[in-house]
Design a protein around this motif. Structure first.
Motif, mmCIF file in Angstrom:
data_model
loop_
_atom_site.group_PDB
_atom_site.id
_atom_site.type_symbol
_atom_site.label_atom_id
_atom_site.label_comp_id
_atom_site.label_asym_id
_atom_site.label_seq_id
_atom_site.Cartn_x
_atom_site.Cartn_y
_atom_site.Cartn_z
ATOM 1 N N VAL A 19 0.840 -1.203 0.000
ATOM 2 C CA VAL A 19 0.000 0.000 0.000
ATOM 3 C C VAL A 19 0.878 1.257 0.000
ATOM 4 C CG1 VAL A 19 -1.739 1.272 1.308
ATOM 5 C CG2 VAL A 19 -1.927 -1.194 1.070
ATOM 6 N N ALA A 20 2.017 1.209 0.697
ATOM 7 C CA ALA A 20 2.940 2.349 0.684
ATOM 8 C C ALA A 20 3.499 2.567 -0.715
ATOM 9 C CB ALA A 20 4.066 2.127 1.684
ATOM 10 N N GLY A 21 3.739 1.491 -1.441
ATOM 11 C CA GLY A 21 4.181 1.631 -2.831
ATOM 12 C C GLY A 21 3.126 2.305 -3.694
ATOM 13 N N ALA B 192 3.397 5.951 -5.634
ATOM 14 C CA ALA B 192 3.016 6.188 -7.031
ATOM 15 C C ALA B 192 2.048 7.359 -7.132
ATOM 16 C CB ALA B 192 2.391 4.935 -7.624
ATOM 17 N N ALA B 193 1.095 7.424 -6.212
ATOM 18 C CA ALA B 193 0.095 8.489 -6.259
ATOM 19 C C ALA B 193 0.716 9.849 -5.963
ATOM 20 C CB ALA B 193 -1.020 8.193 -5.262
ATOM 21 N N ARG C 247 6.314 -3.333 -6.475
ATOM 22 C CA ARG C 247 5.068 -3.862 -7.065
ATOM 23 C C ARG C 247 3.901 -2.933 -6.769
ATOM 24 N NH1 ARG C 247 7.040 -9.232 -5.659
ATOM 25 N NH2 ARG C 247 5.953 -9.101 -3.679
ATOM 26 N N GLY C 248 3.834 -2.386 -5.568
ATOM 27 C CA GLY C 248 2.762 -1.441 -5.233
ATOM 28 C C GLY C 248 2.833 -0.183 -6.084
ATOM 29 N N ALA C 249 4.054 0.328 -6.308
ATOM 30 C CA ALA C 249 4.209 1.532 -7.125
ATOM 31 C C ALA C 249 3.801 1.258 -8.574
ATOM 32 C CB ALA C 249 5.651 2.031 -7.056
ATOM 33 N N LEU C 250 4.221 0.117 -9.110
ATOM 34 C CA LEU C 250 3.842 -0.228 -10.488
ATOM 35 C C LEU C 250 2.333 -0.399 -10.611
ATOM 36 C CD1 LEU C 250 6.683 -2.699 -11.489
ATOM 37 C CD2 LEU C 250 6.332 -0.356 -12.294
#
Length: 166
Positions: free
Chosen positions: A40-42, A46-47, A129-132
């Motif tokens: 979720v932090a990733g 990203a956001a 993976r979260g950022a992607l």
């Protein structure tokens, strides 16, 4: 870009985002000991740093402004018509990231860079993976793009608190 290309790009982004999301859910169900908060932090990174006024938002805004400028120039010179300035199109996915939101994103990035550098290399892959997933699903500006707008708004609020309490 034509409509077909834009639709194909959007569908491709959604497909890639969903693949990464389902892969991560499968990892959790398979007994991955890494807590969900890191994924979720990733998504939050990203956001805050890539979408909605971040790096990709600025690139998209510059591309749109260039396209608008070229179109206005062509219309004025070819047809002799004066084109009004017009208003800016509303952002999709919620509020734009402000300076305080970028500061909150950079603080989150520094936290994870420190954690990974201090021996928690296992956190690197869920954050990436979260950022992607956040970039691909957020770029589609669908329901998840709207949810990422809430992250951007929250990041702006947290960044404001950081700026005004120090």
């Amino acid at each position: 870009m034509n409509t077909t290309g834009a639709a194909a790009g959007g569908i491709g982004a959604v497909a890639l985002g969903l693949v990464v999301l389902f892969y991560q859910v499968g990892r959790w169900k398979g007994g991955d000991p890494t807590p969900k908060i890191h994924f979720v932090a990733g998504v939050a990174l990203a956001a805050l740093l890539f979408l909605g006024g971040g790096i990709l938002g600025a690139m998209g805004g510059a591309a749109a402004a260039l396209g608008d400028g070229i179109g206005r120039y062509a219309l004025e010179n070819a047809a002799g018509a004066a084109v009004g300035a017009g208003g800016k199109a509303p952002l999709t996915g919620g509020e734009k990231v402000g300076v305080s939101g970028v500061i909150a994103g950079l603080c989150l990035l520094a936290l994870y860079a420190g954690l990974i550098k201090s021996g928690r290399a296992d956190l690197k892959t869920p954050v990436i993976r979260g950022a992607l997933c956040g970039i691909w699903l957020g770029a589609s500006a669908g329901l998840l793009g709207l949810a990422l707008g809430l992250i951007r708004t929250s990041g702006n609020t947290v960044g404001d608190l950081l700026l005004h309490t120090i």
